[in-house]
Design a protein around this motif. Sequence first.
Motif, short mmCIF file in Angstrom:
data_model
loop_
_atom_site.label_atom_id
_atom_site.label_comp_id
_atom_site.label_asym_id
_atom_site.label_seq_id
_atom_site.Cartn_x
_atom_site.Cartn_y
_atom_site.Cartn_z
N GLY A 38 0.83 -1.21 0.22
CA GLY A 38 -0.04 -0.02 -0.19
C GLY A 38 0.81 1.34 -0.12
O GLY A 38 2.17 1.17 -0.23
N MET A 39 0.23 2.37 0.00
CA MET A 39 0.96 3.64 -0.01
C MET A 39 1.69 3.91 -0.99
O MET A 39 2.76 4.70 -0.74
CB MET A 39 1.53 3.95 1.48
CG MET A 39 0.94 3.52 2.82
SD MET A 39 -0.20 4.50 3.27
CE MET A 39 0.43 5.76 4.24
N GLY A 40 1.20 3.47 -2.14
CA GLY A 40 2.30 3.49 -3.35
C GLY A 40 3.55 2.67 -3.22
O GLY A 40 4.21 2.77 -4.15
N GLY A 41 3.65 2.01 -2.15
CA GLY A 41 5.03 0.97 -2.30
C GLY A 41 5.06 0.16 -3.14
O GLY A 41 6.21 -0.32 -3.97
N GLY A 42 3.91 -0.49 -3.59
CA GLY A 42 3.96 -1.63 -4.76
C GLY A 42 4.09 -0.91 -6.16
O GLY A 42 4.72 -1.41 -6.97
N ARG A 84 13.88 3.62 -0.80
CA ARG A 84 13.02 3.87 0.05
C ARG A 84 11.59 3.88 -0.31
O ARG A 84 11.28 4.37 -1.37
CB ARG A 84 13.43 5.60 0.28
CG ARG A 84 14.73 5.70 1.39
CD ARG A 84 15.14 7.30 1.50
NE ARG A 84 13.74 7.96 2.15
CZ ARG A 84 13.45 8.16 3.46
NH1 ARG A 84 14.24 7.56 4.21
NH2 ARG A 84 12.39 8.94 3.62
N GLU A 85 10.75 3.53 0.61
CA GLU A 85 9.32 3.49 0.43
C GLU A 85 8.66 2.53 -0.65
O GLU A 85 7.51 2.16 -0.79
CB GLU A 85 8.71 4.99 -0.10
CG GLU A 85 9.27 6.09 0.63
CD GLU A 85 8.81 6.48 1.79
OE1 GLU A 85 7.67 5.79 1.98
OE2 GLU A 85 9.27 6.93 2.63
N ALA A 86 9.84 1.67 -1.27
CA ALA A 86 9.26 0.55 -2.05
C ALA A 86 8.71 -0.50 -1.52
O ALA A 86 9.45 -1.07 -0.50
CB ALA A 86 10.50 0.23 -3.05
N GLY A 87 7.68 -1.17 -1.98
CA GLY A 87 7.14 -2.46 -1.54
C GLY A 87 8.00 -3.58 -2.21
O GLY A 87 9.13 -3.71 -2.54
#
Length: 208
Positions: A38-42, A84-87
Amino acid sequence: MLHVAAYIEAAAGSGQDRILWLEGDDLIGVALADGMGGMGGGTLAAESAVQYALEAMNEAPGLIVASQWPELFWRLDRRVNTTREAGETTLVALETDGRLVCGASCGDSGAWLVAGDRVVNLTEHQMRKPLVGSGQADPVSFTAELGDGLLLVASDGLFRYTGARNICETVRRVPLPDLPRALVDLVRLKSGRLQDDVAVFVAGRPPQ
Ligand SMILES: [Mn+2]
C-alpha cells in the motif's frame, strides 16, 4: 524481427502493474511487474524493477542467457529492497533474439509461448514468493526456442481469470497490434470492470 504490442489496464482503485520493453536491431527485451504493498509502495517497487531490468538489458552486450538471469534478479532485488518507500513486486523479465527466449521470473506474473492450440508455460516452475524487493528473491530462469510461437507475457490479472483455450483462440483470431486489448477483454466482467490490474505484452513474427 518480431512485432510487439502491449496494453495495461488498471482495476478500479488499483494500478500497480508495469511493463517496459526495448526493441533493438537483434534483440527484444521485456520486463513486467505487478507491485504489492500500500501507500504507493507496490507501484514504486514495480516501476523500479522494470526500470532496473531494462537498464541491465541495455548494458548487456548480447542475449542474456538463462544462467545469467538469477544473478541479475538478485541484483534487482537488492536495489528495490534498498529503494526508500518501495514495497515488493513480481517480475518476469526476458530477452529474445528471435530464435531463443531466455529469462526469469519471481512471483506469479507469467510468460507463455503460444503456437496454434498449444501453449508452453515458460514460467511454470516459478516461486510465488519471496518477491523482488524482499531481499530474498528466488528467481527461476528459463530458456525455450521461439519457433513460430507468439510470446505472451502477462500479469496474474490475465492468467488467473482465463485459460489456455480462450487465449489460443484469441491469438488465432486477432491481429497482433490489437491482441493485448483483446486478451484483456477475455477477463472483463459484464459490468466492464476488471477484478485485478491486467498487463499484457506480446511479440510475434509478422504475417507472411
Ligand atoms: Mn495482479
